[in-house]
Design a protein around this motif. Structure first.
Motif, PDB file in Angstrom:
ATOM      1  N   VAL A   1       1.322  14.473  -7.399  1.00 31.40           N
ATOM      2  CA  VAL A   1       1.400  13.782  -8.070  1.00 31.40           C
ATOM      3  C   VAL A   1       1.537  12.751  -8.704  1.00 31.40           C
ATOM      4  O   VAL A   1       2.034  12.949  -9.820  1.00 31.40           O
ATOM      5  CB  VAL A   1      -0.786  14.168  -8.785  1.00 31.40           C
ATOM      6  CG1 VAL A   1      -1.293  12.998  -9.087  1.00 31.40           C
ATOM      7  CG2 VAL A   1      -1.178  14.765  -7.471  1.00 31.40           C
ATOM      8  N   ILE A   2       1.932  11.672  -9.106  1.00 28.65           N
ATOM      9  CA  ILE A   2       2.356   9.984  -9.934  1.00 28.65           C
ATOM     10  C   ILE A   2       1.128   9.042  -9.632  1.00 28.65           C
ATOM     11  O   ILE A   2       0.586   8.300  -9.255  1.00 28.65           O
ATOM     12  CB  ILE A   2       3.415   9.362  -8.377  1.00 28.65           C
ATOM     13  CG1 ILE A   2       4.488  11.000  -8.090  1.00 28.65           C
ATOM     14  CG2 ILE A   2       4.498   8.591  -9.630  1.00 28.65           C
ATOM     15  CD1 ILE A   2       5.607  10.600  -7.538  1.00 28.65           C
ATOM     16  N   LEU A   3       1.125   9.255 -11.395  1.00 32.46           N
ATOM     17  CA  LEU A   3      -0.145   8.168 -11.651  1.00 32.46           C
ATOM     18  C   LEU A   3       0.717   7.669 -12.940  1.00 32.46           C
ATOM     19  O   LEU A   3       1.674   7.872 -14.044  1.00 32.46           O
ATOM     20  CB  LEU A   3      -1.376   9.404 -12.459  1.00 32.46           C
ATOM     21  CG  LEU A   3      -1.726   9.713 -11.508  1.00 32.46           C
ATOM     22  CD1 LEU A   3      -2.887  10.946 -11.986  1.00 32.46           C
ATOM     23  CD2 LEU A   3      -2.683   8.475 -10.591  1.00 32.46           C
ATOM     24  N   VAL A   4       0.040   6.058 -12.655  1.00 30.59           N
ATOM     25  CA  VAL A   4       1.086   5.025 -13.670  1.00 30.59           C
ATOM     26  C   VAL A   4      -0.677   4.520 -14.029  1.00 30.59           C
ATOM     27  O   VAL A   4      -1.335   4.040 -13.859  1.00 30.59           O
ATOM     28  CB  VAL A   4       1.886   4.107 -13.357  1.00 30.59           C
ATOM     29  CG1 VAL A   4       2.056   3.214 -14.358  1.00 30.59           C
ATOM     30  CG2 VAL A   4       3.376   4.910 -12.708  1.00 30.59           C
ATOM     31  N   ARG A   5      -0.870   3.937 -15.932  1.00 29.62           N
ATOM     32  CA  ARG A   5      -1.623   3.428 -16.575  1.00 29.62           C
ATOM     33  C   ARG A   5      -0.814   2.197 -16.727  1.00 29.62           C
ATOM     34  O   ARG A   5       0.019   2.809 -17.932  1.00 29.62           O
ATOM     35  CB  ARG A   5      -2.147   4.091 -17.557  1.00 29.62           C
ATOM     36  CG  ARG A   5      -3.651   3.065 -18.002  1.00 29.62           C
ATOM     37  CD  ARG A   5      -4.788   3.929 -18.509  1.00 29.62           C
ATOM     38  NE  ARG A   5      -3.810   4.365 -20.188  1.00 29.62           N
ATOM     39  CZ  ARG A   5      -4.272   5.864 -20.448  1.00 29.62           C
ATOM     40  NH1 ARG A   5      -5.308   6.184 -19.817  1.00 29.62           N
ATOM     41  NH2 ARG A   5      -3.204   6.084 -21.752  1.00 29.62           N
TER      42      ARG A   5
ATOM     43  N   ALA B   1      -2.184  -4.329 -13.583  1.00 26.87           N
ATOM     44  CA  ALA B   1      -1.611  -4.864 -12.292  1.00 26.87           C
ATOM     45  C   ALA B   1      -0.154  -4.938 -11.626  1.00 26.87           C
ATOM     46  O   ALA B   1       0.560  -4.146 -10.671  1.00 26.87           O
ATOM     47  CB  ALA B   1      -2.395  -5.095 -11.023  1.00 26.87           C
ATOM     48  N   ALA B   2       0.476  -6.020 -11.868  1.00 25.42           N
ATOM     49  CA  ALA B   2       1.606  -5.975 -11.292  1.00 25.42           C
ATOM     50  C   ALA B   2       2.497  -5.307 -12.876  1.00 25.42           C
ATOM     51  O   ALA B   2       3.395  -4.679 -11.297  1.00 25.42           O
ATOM     52  CB  ALA B   2       1.909  -7.943 -11.540  1.00 25.42           C
ATOM     53  N   ALA B   3       2.445  -4.860 -13.366  1.00 23.01           N
ATOM     54  CA  ALA B   3       3.399  -3.843 -13.939  1.00 23.01           C
ATOM     55  C   ALA B   3       3.662  -2.257 -13.754  1.00 23.01           C
ATOM     56  O   ALA B   3       4.006  -1.845 -13.627  1.00 23.01           O
ATOM     57  CB  ALA B   3       3.024  -3.705 -15.097  1.00 23.01           C
ATOM     58  N   CYS B   4       2.192  -1.816 -12.968  1.00 22.83           N
ATOM     59  CA  CYS B   4       1.553  -0.464 -11.941  1.00 22.83           C
ATOM     60  C   CYS B   4       2.447  -0.755 -10.796  1.00 22.83           C
ATOM     61  O   CYS B   4       3.107   0.116 -10.571  1.00 22.83           O
ATOM     62  CB  CYS B   4       0.653  -1.241 -11.992  1.00 22.83           C
ATOM     63  SG  CYS B   4      -0.349   0.813 -11.991  1.00 22.83           S
ATOM     64  N   GLU B   5       2.314  -2.138 -10.625  1.00 24.54           N
ATOM     65  CA  GLU B   5       2.725  -2.012  -9.003  1.00 24.54           C
ATOM     66  C   GLU B   5       4.637  -1.672  -8.850  1.00 24.54           C
ATOM     67  O   GLU B   5       5.104  -1.423  -8.402  1.00 24.54           O
ATOM     68  CB  GLU B   5       2.737  -3.166  -8.064  1.00 24.54           C
ATOM     69  CG  GLU B   5       1.173  -3.728  -7.596  1.00 24.54           C
ATOM     70  CD  GLU B   5       0.721  -2.979  -6.593  1.00 24.54           C
ATOM     71  OE1 GLU B   5       2.084  -2.282  -5.897  1.00 24.54           O
ATOM     72  OE2 GLU B   5      -0.505  -2.581  -6.567  1.00 24.54           O
ATOM     73  N   ALA B   6       5.102  -1.915 -10.215  1.00 17.57           N
ATOM     74  CA  ALA B   6       6.562  -2.487  -9.869  1.00 17.57           C
ATOM     75  C   ALA B   6       7.154  -1.332 -10.360  1.00 17.57           C
ATOM     76  O   ALA B   6       8.183  -0.848  -9.932  1.00 17.57           O
ATOM     77  CB  ALA B   6       7.014  -3.591 -11.564  1.00 17.57           C
ATOM     78  N   ALA B   7       6.101  -0.637 -11.452  1.00 12.41           N
ATOM     79  CA  ALA B   7       6.894   0.401 -11.249  1.00 12.41           C
ATOM     80  C   ALA B   7       6.755   1.715 -10.274  1.00 12.41           C
ATOM     81  O   ALA B   7       7.920   2.462 -10.509  1.00 12.41           O
ATOM     82  CB  ALA B   7       5.562   1.600 -12.516  1.00 12.41           C
ATOM     83  N   LEU B   8       5.438   1.561  -9.813  1.00 16.03           N
ATOM     84  CA  LEU B   8       5.405   2.975  -8.289  1.00 16.03           C
ATOM     85  C   LEU B   8       6.660   2.067  -7.600  1.00 16.03           C
ATOM     86  O   LEU B   8       7.338   3.188  -6.869  1.00 16.03           O
ATOM     87  CB  LEU B   8       3.964   2.593  -7.933  1.00 16.03           C
ATOM     88  CG  LEU B   8       3.151   3.089  -8.890  1.00 16.03           C
ATOM     89  CD1 LEU B   8       1.536   2.389  -8.311  1.00 16.03           C
ATOM     90  CD2 LEU B   8       2.845   4.778  -8.869  1.00 16.03           C
ATOM     91  N   ALA B   9       6.630   0.861  -7.494  1.00 17.16           N
ATOM     92  CA  ALA B   9       7.725   0.384  -6.657  1.00 17.16           C
ATOM     93  C   ALA B   9       8.999   1.207  -6.712  1.00 17.16           C
ATOM     94  O   ALA B   9       9.970   1.205  -5.879  1.00 17.16           O
ATOM     95  CB  ALA B   9       8.310  -0.804  -6.664  1.00 17.16           C
ATOM     96  N   GLN B  10       9.418   1.403  -8.273  1.00 21.82           N
ATOM     97  CA  GLN B  10      11.085   2.475  -8.815  1.00 21.82           C
ATOM     98  C   GLN B  10      11.064   3.576  -8.262  1.00 21.82           C
ATOM     99  O   GLN B  10      11.952   4.390  -8.606  1.00 21.82           O
ATOM    100  CB  GLN B  10      10.534   1.984 -10.238  1.00 21.82           C
ATOM    101  CG  GLN B  10      10.590   0.397 -10.936  1.00 21.82           C
ATOM    102  CD  GLN B  10      12.342   0.221 -10.838  1.00 21.82           C
ATOM    103  OE1 GLN B  10      13.387   0.943 -10.783  1.00 21.82           O
ATOM    104  NE2 GLN B  10      12.491  -0.853 -10.275  1.00 21.82           N
ATOM    105  N   VAL B  11       9.600   4.292  -7.657  1.00 23.98           N
ATOM    106  CA  VAL B  11      10.241   6.199  -8.056  1.00 23.98           C
ATOM    107  C   VAL B  11      10.652   6.156  -7.015  1.00 23.98           C
ATOM    108  O   VAL B  11      11.284   7.396  -7.450  1.00 23.98           O
ATOM    109  CB  VAL B  11       8.221   6.450  -7.103  1.00 23.98           C
ATOM    110  CG1 VAL B  11       8.213   7.433  -6.877  1.00 23.98           C
ATOM    111  CG2 VAL B  11       6.772   6.294  -8.541  1.00 23.98           C
ATOM    112  N   ASP B  12      10.923   5.377  -5.719  1.00 19.72           N
ATOM    113  CA  ASP B  12      11.792   6.210  -4.681  1.00 19.72           C
ATOM    114  C   ASP B  12      13.443   6.387  -5.164  1.00 19.72           C
ATOM    115  O   ASP B  12      14.299   6.549  -5.584  1.00 19.72           O
ATOM    116  CB  ASP B  12      11.381   5.012  -3.644  1.00 19.72           C
ATOM    117  CG  ASP B  12      10.313   5.641  -2.373  1.00 19.72           C
ATOM    118  OD1 ASP B  12       9.793   6.986  -3.113  1.00 19.72           O
ATOM    119  OD2 ASP B  12       9.788   4.634  -2.062  1.00 19.72           O
TER     120      ASP B  12
END
Lengths: 559, 559
Positions: free
Chosen positions: A48-52, A56-67
């Protein structure tokens, strides 16, 4: 963890959580206000990977970095060749006699079993391994002369190399056995801080001292360190073990010809020292005593060897083995029961320490027994046994006729209020009882604790002299009398050594440590940084995590 | 007893028994082969006299002597004038401030109550007194500034005079309080043997430290000896008390400004010494320590006064009072719980010492709490808190916001396997937590136990320095950190003194002892032989043993 830290460092990210989707982790995420609807539905095997984030943009950007971040991590871990199986790892590093296992608990047993099959000692870090599996692994290991440290073993130091969590400590003559990870770390660190050093430190896992496991690893470890010439002082640390297990361990400790400091944290021990066994109360004290004993060892000091008079005591007939205590003082009886715990596993009484050791009848002794003749049941409508020796003398006669009785222990309380001349009645009774036994080929030892002073109206020296003349062994303290009785009877208690054990070879400790690691790569990195050869297995759950298939594979291997 | 001995000495008599006809005594007679049909039918109040002789004639002759022997005995006891009531005894010996009671248990309460009404301290030797009566007597006595030692109190030494069973010991600066008769006698005798001396020795009776009685007499006695200028060292001996009672007594012990040696025989105490309280393991050790402390007292040595840095610690806001421990090491958490028992009666935990102190939820602290974050519930699918500080930091933030929290206690384990730089994450979190509390007018103390060595990969000194710079109080041993926390929080724990107590006047100990004795004449004889004035009451069961009539009389007196 590294992913979580990397995510939290990204712009606009306020908080992040990266965990497996277990119930417990969901609760923790909830506490942090991170639990979303999707996370709530994750299975225990899901990551489970969660970001606050601030928006919303910062959130998207962070999740895009996960891979990207995950790939970075993976490539770091996989930079070298990694064998896919234990067998190929063992072939790649034949000198590896140790296997480190830190895969999830439900897979750990199978990996450890594979290791034992290959003749490896196992350091089993994984927790959540079923108890039955632990018992099975340890029994198999013990029969094969192998060690299984763990499960849930956090730490060990073998031949100077730390496994799992381990502090860097000076080498020296103190060997540690511990059923508690941070207990071992605290004691080892404090020993180092105090200027001492460690030969080896062997973890056993927290459940090793449970009734079910019965200290298999701890007993192997004590035996091993007992034979290790580098180890001159042994330390045993554990949370309070099951009473029967404590007895077994103390029996093992007595067989050692080295001083041993025992810290059964929080387990009551009235006496600080029994011959070469020292009972410490805290981890700090354990370390202090070990260091002091190691320093003393060079000088061969030994101030508590049995007195010559003890070794000169006669021999009992075969069949004589029991203690019978006939006390007039309740507290003296109680202290005797308490002290004898360290020598005799079970002592029955009409006022026992544990309910299950209550005598069926106060009138009839069973095996080792201590009778408090000052209990209310004996004193209603009758004088206290300190004043009136009648009841005690009758009981003494009764016990003396029992061919299984070896030693009779009594208190003799002087002072105002007590019998004006107890020796005048007790001495002849003792002489008669001893003579009666002797006429039947038995040695009846009578040990007396005299409570009194040289100013008491009875004339203490005279009383003691008359009791000694009757053949009793007379002491002026309850402690001394009880400990003497304990030592004397313990010598009769010949327990046959555990036949199921194949001793672990000393080379397990003495060869330069090399290991196979399955699980946390940080453990491999630690070994490498200590200069120990290690091969990391590229492990994946068997059958891709399909448990039914995995069970079939496992059964095939066993055949 | 004397009758029995006299009978046994007659020609042709093989054995004799003289006892009250209780069930227990019948069993004993049976063991000795003395129980006859008639004896079996005797009531508990009947005196049973049995003789076994070589022939019927010897038996008859012996029984014919009984009346003669009984008369001899009676005339010896009644040679002087004996008052028939307590009142007339008190008038006959007005200096008598003590009453000794050794009549059968069911009458003893009433006699003791009469003594209290007359303003006498009571030494209550009788056993088999109902618990409710003990509670009632002691409550009444405490409110009137009087002592009730007993029931079942075997021994005491007041101002050099032994009551009941008592050894003759040198006078000196050691004062004893004991809930166990032979425990007191053994310690007093050993103190004498070791060259020490006794100021006063006060028995409390064995049940004084039960939950029901709650140590009324022991607390009065500690208070009294605490104020007694002759007493410089205090000893407290008892079988293991109820836990709540142990807490009360240790609280009382802490208020004393004298060293106190405590032997709760067999009650686990991990630490040997807490400030001026010393925990001994055996009666022998108790005596040794008391003698050593008494010798030291002259030189004013005190090597464990709180360090200056402790007293210089800041003040908490009102309302701040709780400890929260956030541990990564299970054994360290366990040892902390164990050590804190001596300071904080109840500490909740997810891994508690007693089931009833388990936290309702591991996620939420209650009052004093210690959380073991290395427990399985926190580590499934998540790295161990030694590697990953995330969970601990979140919990630290949570606790820091609680206005009732005063002190946060954590372990920081260094070494291989652990986080490579814990201070880099913990130090900022600690600084933030402290600053947050400060902004709300609170002082948040953070106490850290660092486990590690100077050779650990993290650089221990550097880690400690950074944690200190963040405002934490950093120790290099778990013991030191926990004891510091215990002392700090205990200082917040202001228990109001027991309001129901009227202090016993010191003159109870300091006036030359004189007493009234009801019961065993041998107790009067002991006092006489010690030069203490005594008057023996010619006591008979009230209303001639008619219990209903006796109850009516008793009710009339109370009105």
């Amino acid at each position: 963890m590294q992913l979580q830290r990397a995510l939290t460092g990204l712009p606009g990210v306020l908080d992040a959580g990266v965990v497996m989707g277990t119930q417990a982790n969901k609760k923790i995420l909830e506490q942090s206000g991170l639990l979303t609807h999707e996370a709530l539905e994750a299975a225990a095997d899901d990551l489970v990977i969660l970001v606050r984030a601030s928006d919303a943009a910062a959130c998207e950007a962070a999740l895009a970095q996960v891979d990207v971040l995950l790939l970075q991590r993976r490539s770091a871990a996989e930079q070298d060749y990694q064998p896919k199986s234990l067998e190929s790892a063992a072939q790649a590093l034949p000198s590896a006699r140790w296997l480190l296992v830190s895969v999830p608990g439900r897979y750990a047993g199978a990996v450890a079993r594979d290791g034992l099959r290959l003749g490896k000692h196992v350091f089993l870090y994984s927790d959540n391994v079923p108890m039955a599996e632990e018992v099975e692994l340890k029994q198999a290991a013990a029969q094969g002369g192998l060690l299984v440290m763990g499960p849930d073993c956090g730490t060990a130091i073998v031949n100077g190399i730390g496994l799992g969590f381990a502090n860097v400590v000076r080498r020296g003559p103190i060997g540690l056995v511990a059923a508690s990870g941070t207990g071992l770390q605290e004691v080892a660190s404090r020993i180092h801080q105090l200027g001492g050093g460690i030969s080896h430190a062997l973890g056993t896992g927290g459940r090793d001292l449970s009734e079910a496991v019965h200290a298999v690893t701890a007993r192997q470890s004590l035996d091993l360190l007992g034979r290790d010439p580098q180890t001159r002082v042994i330390v045993l640390v554990s949370k309070p073990p099951a009473p029967a297990v404590a007895d077994t361990l103390l029996h093992a400790a007595r067989q050692l010809n080295k001083p041993i400091v025992v810290d059964f944290i929080g387990y009551p021990r009235a006496v600080r020292r029994l011959d070469h066994i020292y009972f410490a109360g805290t981890l700090d004290e354990t370390a202090e005593w070990a260091v002091r004993l190691a320093a003393d060892q060079g000088h061969g000091s030994s101030d508590q060897s049995p007195a010559e008079s003890e070794t000169a005591a006669g021999s009992f007939a075969s069949g004589q083995r029991y203690l019978r205590g006939l006390f007039s003082g309740g507290t003296l009886a109680y202290e005797a029961l308490l002290l004898l715990q360290d020598y005799l596993p079970v002592v029955y009484s009409n006022a026992p320490l544990r309910k299950e050791h209550r005598l069926a009848s106060s009138m009839v002794s069973q095996a080792h027994s201590i009778i408090d003749l000052g209990e209310d049941e004996f004193t209603v409508g009758r004088l206290h046994p300190m004043m009136d020796n009648d009841l005690r003398i009758r009981r003494l006669q009764q016990e003396a006729q029992d061919p299984e009785v070896a030693l009779i222990l009594m208190d003799v309380v002087l002072g105002f209020g007590a019998h004006p001349e107890p020796a005048s009645e007790l001495a002849p009774a003792i002489a008669t009882a001893r003579a009666g036994a002797e006429s039947e080929g038995r040695l009846l030892e009578v040990v007396l604790a005299v409570v009194g002073t040289d100013q008491d109206p009875q004339n203490m020296a005279n009383q003691m002299g008359r009791l000694e003349a009757a053949g009793a062994r007379v002491m002026n303290s309850n402690l001394t009398a009880v400990l003497y009785a304990g030592r004397r009877l313990q010598a009769l208690d010949r327990i046959t050594p555990d036949a199921n054990f194949r001793p672990v070879e000393l080379s397990a400790l003495h060869q330069p440590l090399a290991a196979i690691n399955v699980g946390l790569t940080s453990f491999s990195e630690s070994l490498e940084s200590q200069g120990a050869p290690v091969v990391q297995v590229d492990w994946h759950p068997p059958a891709g995590g399909n448990e039914r298939l995995a069970a079939i594979l496992e059964r095939m291997k066993r055949k």
